[in-house]
Design an enzyme around this catalytic site. Structure first.
Site, PDB file in Angstrom:
ATOM      1  N   ARG A 255      51.837  40.665  42.477  1.00 15.71           N
ATOM      2  CA  ARG A 255      52.295  40.364  43.825  1.00 15.71           C
ATOM      3  C   ARG A 255      51.870  41.495  44.752  1.00 15.71           C
ATOM      4  O   ARG A 255      51.996  42.674  44.399  1.00 15.71           O
ATOM      5  CB  ARG A 255      53.819  40.186  43.871  1.00 15.71           C
ATOM      6  CG  ARG A 255      54.318  38.860  43.326  1.00 15.71           C
ATOM      7  CD  ARG A 255      53.894  37.701  44.238  1.00 15.71           C
ATOM      8  NE  ARG A 255      54.367  36.399  43.793  1.00 15.71           N
ATOM      9  CZ  ARG A 255      53.694  35.576  43.000  1.00 15.71           C
ATOM     10  NH1 ARG A 255      52.509  35.951  42.532  1.00 15.71           N
ATOM     11  NH2 ARG A 255      54.189  34.404  42.683  1.00 15.71           N
ATOM     12  N   GLU A 284      50.012  36.548  52.422  1.00 12.72           N
ATOM     13  CA  GLU A 284      48.856  35.762  52.000  1.00 12.72           C
ATOM     14  C   GLU A 284      48.754  34.506  52.859  1.00 12.72           C
ATOM     15  O   GLU A 284      49.757  33.835  53.078  1.00 12.72           O
ATOM     16  CB  GLU A 284      48.976  35.376  50.523  1.00 12.72           C
ATOM     17  CG  GLU A 284      48.811  36.558  49.597  1.00 12.72           C
ATOM     18  CD  GLU A 284      48.764  36.164  48.125  1.00 12.72           C
ATOM     19  OE1 GLU A 284      49.109  35.000  47.797  1.00 12.72           O
ATOM     20  OE2 GLU A 284      48.383  37.007  47.310  1.00 12.72           O
ATOM     21  N   HIS A 303      43.648  35.738  45.385  1.00 11.61           N
ATOM     22  CA  HIS A 303      44.731  35.219  44.533  1.00 11.61           C
ATOM     23  C   HIS A 303      44.225  34.086  43.629  1.00 11.61           C
ATOM     24  O   HIS A 303      44.812  33.008  43.553  1.00 11.61           O
ATOM     25  CB  HIS A 303      45.909  34.740  45.382  1.00 11.61           C
ATOM     26  CG  HIS A 303      47.207  34.720  44.610  1.00 11.61           C
ATOM     27  ND1 HIS A 303      48.435  34.870  45.201  1.00 11.61           N
ATOM     28  CD2 HIS A 303      47.470  34.568  43.268  1.00 11.61           C
ATOM     29  CE1 HIS A 303      49.390  34.803  44.285  1.00 11.61           C
ATOM     30  NE2 HIS A 303      48.819  34.620  43.109  1.00 11.61           N
TER      31      HIS A 303
END
Length: 337
Positions: A255, A284, A303
């Site tokens: 994270r 994000e 990601h």
């Protein structure tokens, strides 16, 4: 999914349950949600949205909510009076308001024990480590600009073999990373609330449990695999980043907010850290103002560590199976709050 005639008959007698599937666009959106919805039997009425408040009526009527990185706030929970479960279709669960859910008595589950993401997160971790060690990005960029960069890069190209890998969080994913590290002849240390079982440590090449600060001082590569909580937010801040060797690399596939991104950019700019491989950001997608995007000696990916074709199928199955088990009266798995 198949069932016996008897179980099928029993399921048909159950009342229809309303399922709201919130699948953010950057992890597949409506297309991925439609595939997930197809896994449910007839007694579930599934509505797929890309944002939790996109369909207020569906939210208001929801009994069960599955979220794939779609934020679930206190307001969303308050708007769903009949909600009885929030199932995160991910390993992380930081995008759900845990305090508000706890006050309502709504359990929050993730897919932690399923191992759905562990293979690809481990692979992506090593992709970033190898790219940094072998200077792949600057080498590629130089060659595309007709620059034979070997004389300039050879002093910074290094090996994984013999280096110490510090794993922050030796859970399902951390163990997968450690197993791969053995193949590269790396020494493994790890930090966490408590040591793993002796047989697990032995299986991972005699992995040693260290306090976090000692791990940071010791390791050549540091990789994060911890959940994001208020306790772990900015776990690697400026003070802790200063403990690292100037030759060390940081990898984050967990994270974004586990690291103070500005402090990391400062360390990279100052040369007190050799490099960083980052797959996750806060927020994000990242904004253009994020200094890490322009920092030296970084390898960045959007990601992607948990979103291969294979991984998405496993994630959807794990999430749906837990919800279906709940509908059948079975104990929930992976309750995180």
């Amino acid at each position: 999914m198949t069932s016996s005639p008897e179980s099928s008959s029993t399921s048909q007698q159950r009342p229809v349950r309303n399922v709201l599937a919130v699948i953010s666009p950057h992890v597949g959106g409506r297309a991925a949600g439609a595939a997930l919805a197809g896994l449910f039997p007839g007694q579930a009425r599934v509505t797929v949205v890309e944002a939790t408040d996109e369909d207020p009526a569906a939210l208001r009527e929801a009994h069960l909510l599955i979220t794939g990185l779609g934020p679930v706030t206190a307001g969303h929970l308050a708007a769903a009076p009949d909600l009885e479960l929030v199932q995160c279709a991910s390993h992380g669960f930081d995008y759900v308001d845990l305090d508000a859910a706890r006050q309502r008595g709504i359990p929050i589950c993730n897919i932690g024990s399923s191992g759905a993401e562990k293979q690809n997160v481990a692979e992506q971790t090593f992709a970033l480590m190898l790219a940094l060690a072998k200077q792949l990005v600057p080498a590629h960029t130089a060659l595309t600009e007709a620059d034979w960069a070997l004389p300039r890069l050879q002093q910074s190209i290094t090996e994984l073999s013999g280096k110490t890998l510090g794993i922050i969080g030796l859970g399902h994913i951390g163990e997968e990373v450690a197993r791969r590290a053995l193949a590269f002849d790396m020494n493994i240390v790890y930090s966490g609330p408590k040591p793993v079982a002796p047989q697990t440590a032995a299986r991972l090449g005699g992995a040693r449990h260290l306090a976090l600060d000692e791990l940071l001082r010791t390791s050549d590569y540091i990789t994060l695999h911890a959940p994001l909580t208020e306790r772990t937010r900015h776990l690697l801040d400026a003070e802790r980043l200063a403990l690292l060797k100037p030759t060390a690399f940081v990898i984050n596939t967990a994270r974004g907010a586990l690291i103070d991104q500005d402090a990391l950019a400062d360390a990279l700019a100052a040369g007190t850290l050799a490099g960083a491989g980052i797959d996750v950001f806060d927020p994000e997608p990242p904004t253009a103002a994020l200094r890490l995007l322009k920092a030296p000696n970084v390898v960045l990916s959007p990601h992607v560590a948990g979103v291969t074709r294979e991984t998405l199928v496993r994630i959807a199955l794990a999430a749906v199976q837990n919800v279906l088990g709940h509908l059948e009266g079975k104990p929930l798995r992976d309750v995180v709050s």
